[in-house]
Design a protein around this motif. Structure first.
Motif, PDB file in Angstrom:
ATOM      1  N   GLY A  59     -13.349  16.592  -5.731  1.00  0.00           N
ATOM      2  CA  GLY A  59     -11.938  16.225  -5.682  1.00  0.00           C
ATOM      3  C   GLY A  59     -11.723  14.743  -5.481  1.00  0.00           C
ATOM      4  N   SER A  60     -10.726  14.206  -6.204  1.00  0.00           N
ATOM      5  CA  SER A  60     -10.315  12.809  -6.164  1.00  0.00           C
ATOM      6  C   SER A  60     -11.221  11.916  -7.032  1.00  0.00           C
ATOM      7  N   CYS A  61     -12.404  12.371  -7.348  1.00  0.00           N
ATOM      8  CA  CYS A  61     -13.383  11.477  -7.991  1.00  0.00           C
ATOM      9  C   CYS A  61     -13.518  11.648  -9.503  1.00  0.00           C
ATOM     10  N   TYR A 226       0.607   1.365  -6.495  1.00  0.00           N
ATOM     11  CA  TYR A 226       0.177   2.694  -6.925  1.00  0.00           C
ATOM     12  C   TYR A 226      -1.339   2.768  -6.913  1.00  0.00           C
ATOM     13  N   ASP A 227      -1.878   3.670  -6.115  1.00  0.00           N
ATOM     14  CA  ASP A 227      -3.314   3.892  -6.133  1.00  0.00           C
ATOM     15  C   ASP A 227      -3.599   4.864  -7.277  1.00  0.00           C
ATOM     16  N   GLY A 228      -3.925   4.291  -8.432  1.00  0.00           N
ATOM     17  CA  GLY A 228      -4.164   5.099  -9.631  1.00  0.00           C
ATOM     18  C   GLY A 228      -5.640   5.303  -9.895  1.00  0.00           C
ATOM     19  N   HIS A 253     -14.126   4.229 -13.926  1.00  0.00           N
ATOM     20  CA  HIS A 253     -15.216   5.181 -13.639  1.00  0.00           C
ATOM     21  C   HIS A 253     -14.689   6.527 -13.169  1.00  0.00           C
ATOM     22  N   LYS A 254     -13.414   6.764 -13.215  1.00  0.00           N
ATOM     23  CA  LYS A 254     -12.917   8.122 -13.003  1.00  0.00           C
ATOM     24  C   LYS A 254     -12.209   8.547 -14.292  1.00  0.00           C
ATOM     25  N   THR A 255     -10.968   8.115 -14.423  1.00  0.00           N
ATOM     26  CA  THR A 255     -10.137   8.568 -15.547  1.00  0.00           C
ATOM     27  C   THR A 255     -10.734   8.259 -16.919  1.00  0.00           C
TER      28      THR A 255
HETATM   29  C1  LIG Z   1     -11.936   6.913  -5.602  1.00  0.00           C
HETATM   30  C2  LIG Z   1     -10.661   6.520  -5.010  1.00  0.00           C
HETATM   31  C3  LIG Z   1     -10.481   5.227  -4.475  1.00  0.00           C
HETATM   32  C4  LIG Z   1     -11.601   4.205  -4.350  1.00  0.00           C
HETATM   33  O1  LIG Z   1     -12.247   3.868  -5.548  1.00  0.00           O
HETATM   34  P1  LIG Z   1     -13.710   3.200  -5.510  1.00  0.00           P
HETATM   35  O2  LIG Z   1     -14.009   2.820  -6.914  1.00  0.00           O
HETATM   36  O3  LIG Z   1     -14.627   4.230  -4.961  1.00  0.00           O
HETATM   37  O4  LIG Z   1     -13.614   2.004  -4.601  1.00  0.00           O
HETATM   38  C5  LIG Z   1      -9.230   4.905  -3.979  1.00  0.00           C
HETATM   39  N1  LIG Z   1      -8.214   5.790  -3.997  1.00  0.00           N
HETATM   40  C6  LIG Z   1      -8.355   7.037  -4.502  1.00  0.00           C
HETATM   41  C7  LIG Z   1      -7.173   7.963  -4.517  1.00  0.00           C
HETATM   42  C8  LIG Z   1      -9.577   7.448  -5.021  1.00  0.00           C
HETATM   43  O5  LIG Z   1      -9.716   8.685  -5.507  1.00  0.00           O
END
Ligand SMILES: *Cc1c(COP(=O)(O)O)cnc(C)c1O
Length: 472
Positions: A59-61, A226-228, A253-255
């Motif tokens: 989750g979140s990653c 916004y933490d996207g 590295h996520k989306t």
């Molecule tokens: C992963 C994540 C981060 C941090 O990203 P990093 O690349 O690991 O520094 C910040 N906010 C949220 C909501 C995340 O899922």
């Protein structure tokens, strides 16, 4: 049998090359054949969990599949063999890619401009807060020092606030997982520098009052960030800039399907609206007379550099390949499928695990092991470990902090229904084992070379030697 290349330095006298007191005649290195070494390392590599081998619902990653075409494109010599110190005239292709990529991200998220320098999400947060700080100083409002953060926020948010010398003020979420509006109104004032928000938040829920929230912060004179990091629910569906966010970071590295690896390299590009554009890091890539240029000149208010050269360029190339191969329609389908997959699993699993916020989720959802804990003393950690025996990477646990015994599950769009079903079956079996055989869960995992580790000790005092040395 080992085939080593011939020695290309004089073998004797060694003294000419290395001081005599540093030469060792006895060196107790392990003796193996090449085949033994190959087998050893291949076997070790097979014990790894990775998206290429297993379902990884962290989750979140957003542990989605990273298409191999990204790697092919990043390997083109025009990208992989350029040097950042080369003359602009020789790297026009790379600069054009950065220029176009900036336009793509602006279109996807609604911003005026982007920087690619930040090397991670947390670095993007820091960069954004530095710009917010520079903006307030520029307006003669340097006394603002508080940043409001909901209690569901990612841990990097308050850390970034402290890094720029601001103070984090935590505001509670309500029973639907939204920000408590009354608490927000009380917290916002003439000392507010801004608000940091993830939407959908780390509960996987979209805040239903985002416009009112933006209004409260802007009226107080603050900016919205916004933490996207994870934008997997919003591609082609809604744009943070349209929701009122002045600045945002996004994790490629996520989306955007670039690898997460051992802490890097990653990329956390930051987008800004017109208000914050003058403060973006330099150099920026511009186009003039049909040529691409890097320039510092036109941006006197810039916060300066936050990374050498342009950041982790090869990550940006991979994300560019991803965007180009999917196109706008494809990106929209990514989010629709990611949301559909999460809701599918949530609706199956909520009969077996407590679901604290029971409403449609976005890209992820958060269950609680509360029932299992009350009935048989089984914790989220135990369930996570037992999942390894069933061949799945554990979800994120104990986060977000506001959910007791949290299990945070993000399937992503790249998994098949068969995989989702198999994961749900494993979760259902574990819920059954809680009643029939709780010990097998408490002592899991049983399928790995080592069972429960002291994780803090393993990280702080790693033992990486191949034999026990008497020298300690
Ligand atoms: C992963 C994540 C981060 C941090 O990203 P990093 O690349 O690991 O520094 C910040 N906010 C949220 C909501 C995340 O899922």
């Amino acid at each position: 049998m080992v085939s080593l290349p011939g020695c290309d330095v004089p073998e004797e006298p060694l003294q000419d090359l290395i001081p005599a007191d540093l030469i060792r005649r006895e060196l107790p290195l392990p003796e193996f054949t090449e085949l033994d070494a190959v087998r050893h390392f291949t076997r070790l590599s097979q014990k790894n969990f990775s998206v290429d081998t297993h379902f990884y619902p962290l989750g979140s990653c957003t542990m989605k599949y990273n298409p191999k075409v990204n790697e092919e494109v990043a390997k083109f010599p025009g990208f992989s063999e350029v040097h950042p110190g080369q003359d602009e005239s020789e790297i026009q292709g790379m600069l054009e890619l950065l220029y176009d990529m900036e336009k793509y991200l602006c279109a996807i998220f609604g911003y005026e401009a982007f920087t690619f320098q930040p090397a991670a999400g947390a670095h993007g947060e820091l960069t954004s807060l530095l710009m917010i700080k520079a903006y307030h100083r520029d307006k003669g409002q340097g006394k603002r020092y508080k940043v409001i953060i909901p209690d569901s926020s990612h841990g990097t948010n308050p850390a970034s606030v402290s890094m720029v010398g601001y103070k984090a003020v935590v505001v509670k979420s309500n029973g639907r997982g939204n920000i408590d509006i009354d608490a927000l109104k009380k917290a916002a004032g003439d000392d507010t520098a801004g608000l940091m928000l993830t939407n959908p938040n780390t509960l996987g829920l979209f805040d239903e009052h985002i416009e009112e929230i933006a209004d409260i912060i802007h009226k107080a004179g603050g900016l919205l960030y916004y933490d996207g990091a994870n934008a997997n629910a919003t591609l082609g569906v809604c744009r943070p800039a349209d929701l009122g966010f002045d600045v945002a970071h996004f994790n490629l590295h996520k989306t955007f399907s670039t690898p997460h690896g051992g802490g890097g390299p990653g990329a956390g590009p930051v987008g800004v609206n017109k208000t914050l554009e003058p403060f973006l890091p330099v150099p920026r890539v511009i186009k003039a007379n049909d040529k691409f240029q890097m320039t510092n000149d036109k941006f006197p208010k810039s916060i300066g550099r936050v990374h050498s050269f342009h950041g982790n360029i090869n990550v940006i190339v991979r994300a560019y390949a991803y965007i180009r191969s999917l196109g706008s329609q494809g990106l929209q389908e990514v989010s629709k499928k990611a949301v559909e997959n999460a809701n599918y699993m949530m609706n199956i699993l909520k009969k077996y695990y407590y679901l604290p916020y029971d409403r449609p989720c976005q890209h992820e959802f958060v269950l609680s092991a509360k029932w299992q804990k009350e009935k048989c003393g089984i914790k989220a950690l135990d369930i996570a470990k037992r999942l390894i025996d069933y061949g799945f990477h554990p979800p994120t646990i104990y986060f977000p902090l506001i959910v007791e015994e949290a299990l945070m599950i993000e399937p992503t769009e790249t998994e098949s229904k068969a995989t989702l079903d198999a994961f749900c079956d494993a979760m259902i079996k574990i819920a059954g084992e809680c009643e029939t055989n709780p010990d097998i869960i408490r002592s899991a995992p049983h399928s790995t070379p080592v069972g429960r580790l002291d994780e803090a000790k393993a990280a702080r005092e790693p033992d990486l030697r191949w034999f026990k040395s008497s020298q300690g």
